[in-house]
Design an enzyme around this catalytic site. Structure first.
Site, PDB file in Angstrom:
ATOM      1  N   LYS A  18      60.211 -73.804  39.488  1.00 21.11           N
ATOM      2  CA  LYS A  18      59.505 -74.389  40.631  1.00 21.11           C
ATOM      3  C   LYS A  18      60.086 -73.876  41.956  1.00 21.11           C
ATOM      4  O   LYS A  18      59.365 -73.498  42.871  1.00 21.11           O
ATOM      5  CB  LYS A  18      59.742 -75.900  40.569  1.00 21.11           C
ATOM      6  CG  LYS A  18      58.513 -76.751  40.589  1.00 21.11           C
ATOM      7  CD  LYS A  18      58.956 -78.179  40.711  1.00 21.11           C
ATOM      8  CE  LYS A  18      58.185 -79.048  39.766  1.00 21.11           C
ATOM      9  NZ  LYS A  18      58.411 -80.471  39.997  1.00 21.11           N
ATOM     10  N   GLU A  47      64.416 -91.386  39.790  1.00 25.44           N
ATOM     11  CA  GLU A  47      63.598 -91.827  38.655  1.00 25.44           C
ATOM     12  C   GLU A  47      62.115 -91.730  39.021  1.00 25.44           C
ATOM     13  O   GLU A  47      61.701 -92.264  40.064  1.00 25.44           O
ATOM     14  CB  GLU A  47      63.956 -93.271  38.311  1.00 25.44           C
ATOM     15  CG  GLU A  47      64.333 -93.411  36.854  1.00 25.44           C
ATOM     16  CD  GLU A  47      64.428 -94.854  36.454  1.00 25.44           C
ATOM     17  OE1 GLU A  47      63.665 -95.267  35.560  1.00 25.44           O
ATOM     18  OE2 GLU A  47      65.239 -95.568  37.087  1.00 25.44           O
ATOM     19  N   ASP A  76      55.393 -82.709  42.764  1.00 25.50           N
ATOM     20  CA  ASP A  76      55.282 -83.340  41.449  1.00 25.50           C
ATOM     21  C   ASP A  76      54.049 -82.737  40.800  1.00 25.50           C
ATOM     22  O   ASP A  76      52.998 -82.588  41.436  1.00 25.50           O
ATOM     23  CB  ASP A  76      55.182 -84.859  41.523  1.00 25.50           C
ATOM     24  CG  ASP A  76      55.564 -85.465  40.169  1.00 25.50           C
ATOM     25  OD1 ASP A  76      56.744 -85.368  39.798  1.00 25.50           O
ATOM     26  OD2 ASP A  76      54.678 -85.991  39.472  1.00 25.50           O
ATOM     27  N   SER A  77      54.198 -82.348  39.553  1.00 21.69           N
ATOM     28  CA  SER A  77      53.139 -81.575  38.921  1.00 21.69           C
ATOM     29  C   SER A  77      53.110 -81.835  37.430  1.00 21.69           C
ATOM     30  O   SER A  77      54.014 -82.455  36.879  1.00 21.69           O
ATOM     31  CB  SER A  77      53.373 -80.091  39.203  1.00 21.69           C
ATOM     32  OG  SER A  77      54.719 -79.752  38.945  1.00 21.69           O
ATOM     33  N   PHE A 159      57.655 -71.079  33.663  1.00 17.30           N
ATOM     34  CA  PHE A 159      58.450 -72.141  33.036  1.00 17.30           C
ATOM     35  C   PHE A 159      57.475 -73.128  32.394  1.00 17.30           C
ATOM     36  O   PHE A 159      56.262 -72.934  32.431  1.00 17.30           O
ATOM     37  CB  PHE A 159      59.346 -72.839  34.084  1.00 17.30           C
ATOM     38  CG  PHE A 159      58.585 -73.607  35.128  1.00 17.30           C
ATOM     39  CD1 PHE A 159      58.042 -72.967  36.223  1.00 17.30           C
ATOM     40  CD2 PHE A 159      58.390 -74.981  35.004  1.00 17.30           C
ATOM     41  CE1 PHE A 159      57.324 -73.672  37.186  1.00 17.30           C
ATOM     42  CE2 PHE A 159      57.675 -75.693  35.965  1.00 17.30           C
ATOM     43  CZ  PHE A 159      57.137 -75.027  37.047  1.00 17.30           C
ATOM     44  N   TYR A 161      54.926 -75.176  30.506  1.00 20.61           N
ATOM     45  CA  TYR A 161      53.834 -74.882  29.579  1.00 20.61           C
ATOM     46  C   TYR A 161      53.180 -73.518  29.841  1.00 20.61           C
ATOM     47  O   TYR A 161      52.157 -73.200  29.229  1.00 20.61           O
ATOM     48  CB  TYR A 161      52.762 -75.984  29.660  1.00 20.61           C
ATOM     49  CG  TYR A 161      53.290 -77.361  29.293  1.00 20.61           C
ATOM     50  CD1 TYR A 161      53.310 -77.793  27.963  1.00 20.61           C
ATOM     51  CD2 TYR A 161      53.777 -78.223  30.267  1.00 20.61           C
ATOM     52  CE1 TYR A 161      53.804 -79.044  27.624  1.00 20.61           C
ATOM     53  CE2 TYR A 161      54.280 -79.489  29.949  1.00 20.61           C
ATOM     54  CZ  TYR A 161      54.285 -79.876  28.620  1.00 20.61           C
ATOM     55  OH  TYR A 161      54.780 -81.120  28.285  1.00 20.61           O
ATOM     56  N   ASP A 162      53.748 -72.715  30.749  1.00 20.56           N
ATOM     57  CA  ASP A 162      53.131 -71.426  31.094  1.00 20.56           C
ATOM     58  C   ASP A 162      52.797 -70.541  29.881  1.00 20.56           C
ATOM     59  O   ASP A 162      51.726 -69.922  29.849  1.00 20.56           O
ATOM     60  CB  ASP A 162      54.020 -70.641  32.071  1.00 20.56           C
ATOM     61  CG  ASP A 162      53.880 -71.142  33.500  1.00 20.56           C
ATOM     62  OD1 ASP A 162      52.939 -71.907  33.778  1.00 20.56           O
ATOM     63  OD2 ASP A 162      54.718 -70.765  34.346  1.00 20.56           O
ATOM     64  N   LYS A 183      50.946 -65.422  39.873  1.00 22.27           N
ATOM     65  CA  LYS A 183      50.869 -66.847  39.521  1.00 22.27           C
ATOM     66  C   LYS A 183      50.616 -67.671  40.784  1.00 22.27           C
ATOM     67  O   LYS A 183      49.739 -68.523  40.811  1.00 22.27           O
ATOM     68  CB  LYS A 183      52.143 -67.312  38.805  1.00 22.27           C
ATOM     69  CG  LYS A 183      52.099 -68.816  38.499  1.00 22.27           C
ATOM     70  CD  LYS A 183      53.260 -69.350  37.689  1.00 22.27           C
ATOM     71  CE  LYS A 183      53.145 -70.877  37.588  1.00 22.27           C
ATOM     72  NZ  LYS A 183      54.268 -71.502  36.887  1.00 22.27           N
ATOM     73  N   HIS A 188      48.096 -74.005  40.690  1.00 28.19           N
ATOM     74  CA  HIS A 188      48.026 -75.330  41.302  1.00 28.19           C
ATOM     75  C   HIS A 188      49.035 -75.452  42.438  1.00 28.19           C
ATOM     76  O   HIS A 188      48.718 -75.910  43.518  1.00 28.19           O
ATOM     77  CB  HIS A 188      48.303 -76.379  40.213  1.00 28.19           C
ATOM     78  CG  HIS A 188      49.526 -76.081  39.376  1.00 28.19           C
ATOM     79  ND1 HIS A 188      49.744 -74.842  38.818  1.00 28.19           N
ATOM     80  CD2 HIS A 188      50.608 -76.829  39.033  1.00 28.19           C
ATOM     81  CE1 HIS A 188      50.897 -74.851  38.148  1.00 28.19           C
ATOM     82  NE2 HIS A 188      51.439 -76.050  38.269  1.00 28.19           N
TER      83      HIS A 188
HETATM   84  P1  IMP Z   1      58.099 -82.700  37.506  1.00 33.14           P
HETATM   85  O1  IMP Z   1      59.356 -81.940  37.784  1.00 33.14           O
HETATM   86  O2  IMP Z   1      58.313 -84.147  37.196  1.00 33.14           O
HETATM   87  O3  IMP Z   1      57.051 -82.485  38.545  1.00 33.14           O
HETATM   88  O4  IMP Z   1      57.551 -82.119  36.122  1.00 33.14           O
HETATM   89  C1  IMP Z   1      56.746 -81.040  36.097  1.00 33.14           C
HETATM   90  C2  IMP Z   1      56.521 -80.654  34.629  1.00 33.14           C
HETATM   91  O5  IMP Z   1      55.149 -80.287  34.477  1.00 33.14           O
HETATM   92  C3  IMP Z   1      57.333 -79.423  34.270  1.00 33.14           C
HETATM   93  O6  IMP Z   1      58.554 -79.754  33.662  1.00 33.14           O
HETATM   94  C4  IMP Z   1      56.398 -78.708  33.302  1.00 33.14           C
HETATM   95  O7  IMP Z   1      56.536 -79.267  32.031  1.00 33.14           O
HETATM   96  C5  IMP Z   1      55.022 -79.054  33.839  1.00 33.14           C
HETATM   97  N1  IMP Z   1      54.581 -78.066  34.847  1.00 33.14           N
HETATM   98  C6  IMP Z   1      54.357 -78.290  36.174  1.00 33.14           C
HETATM   99  N2  IMP Z   1      54.007 -77.173  36.792  1.00 33.14           N
HETATM  100  C7  IMP Z   1      54.043 -76.207  35.853  1.00 33.14           C
HETATM  101  C8  IMP Z   1      53.787 -74.814  35.920  1.00 33.14           C
HETATM  102  O8  IMP Z   1      53.537 -74.203  36.968  1.00 33.14           O
HETATM  103  N3  IMP Z   1      53.888 -74.158  34.749  1.00 33.14           N
HETATM  104  C9  IMP Z   1      54.202 -74.776  33.565  1.00 33.14           C
HETATM  105  N4  IMP Z   1      54.474 -76.062  33.468  1.00 33.14           N
HETATM  106  C10 IMP Z   1      54.396 -76.780  34.610  1.00 33.14           C
END
Ligand code: IMP
Length: 206
Positions: A18, A47, A76-77, A159, A161-162, A183, A188
């Site tokens: 990220k 958390e 957050d993604s 990283f 699910y890519d 990418k 997104h």
């Molecule tokens: P966060 O750090 O709580 O936002 O978790 C994001 C999670 O969503 C990551 O650990 C991945 O599992 C997934 N994710 C979010 N963005 C991506 C991406 O660009 N590629 C692949 N997986 C993603």
């Protein structure tokens, strides 16, 4: 900010994938994006108790801004899979358990979709980016990327699910088979960061 001075922003993340994408997309003139580790400080363990990406991005950005006294940027993604009613969603990083690795999450996703046919494997990544100023001003932007979940992992880039995600915009290639700039152009997170630039009234970077 006076001429020649840079505007330091702390990025509320320890996810190296990220961070690389955020740094590559955010070449705002005069802005410096640092992590807690860059400052020789400990990262926060925030958390993620929110039900939405926006709630969780806000939680992270507010915690970092308050703790470090700097503007803070959080992403957050996650991945929404239609055949799984939107799962793993906000639980994407913890899909197969609280301390799950990307490999474990990918294995669980393949297992859950084992009986789902190609046409029904539609999915999307979503990202919400929040910038919080020390005075409490919040700017947010979101983006999504449509695609499909493949039957096997392919590619070494990115990283999460890519290796399983086949973006609609790059037929035949998984997100992990794209260069970082490719990418960012379709992802997104790239879309959310471009919208954030607009919301902050910063010039486009092309
Ligand atoms: P966060 O750090 O709580 O936002 O978790 C994001 C999670 O969503 C990551 O650990 C991945 O599992 C997934 N994710 C979010 N963005 C991506 C991406 O660009 N590629 C692949 N997986 C993603």
């Amino acid at each position: 900010m006076s001429a020649g001075e840079s505007r330091r922003v702390i990025v509320a993340s320890t996810n190296h994938g990220k961070l690389a994408e955020i740094r590559s997309a955010l070449d705002f003139d005069g802005w410096e994006f640092v992590t807690a580790v860059d400052l020789g400080l400990d990262s926060l363990d925030v958390e993620e108790t929110g039900d939405t990406f926006l709630d969780n991005a806000l939680l992270k950005a507010l915690a970092y801004s308050e703790a470090f006294g700097l503007p803070a940027l959080a992403d957050d993604s996650g991945l929404e899979v239609d055949a799984l009613d939107g799962a793993p969603g906000v639980r994407s990083s913890r899909y197969s358990g609280e301390t799950a690795t990307d490999a474990e999450n990918n294995a669980k996703l393949l297992e859950e979709l084992a009986a789902v046919a190609h046409d029904a494997r539609t999915a999307r990544f979503r990202s919400v980016i929040v910038l919080v100023e020390p005075d409490g001003t919040v700017t947010s932007a979101s983006g999504h990327c449509e695609g499909r979940i493949g039957n096997e992992r392919r590619g070494e880039g990115g990283f999460g699910y890519d290796p399983l995600f086949l973006p609609a915009a790059t037929p035949g290639r998984t997100m992990a088979e794209l260069a970082l700039t490719e990418k960012n152009a379709i992802s997104h997170r790239g879309a959310a960061l471009r919208r954030l630039r607009k919301a902050l009234e910063l010039p486009d970077c092309g």
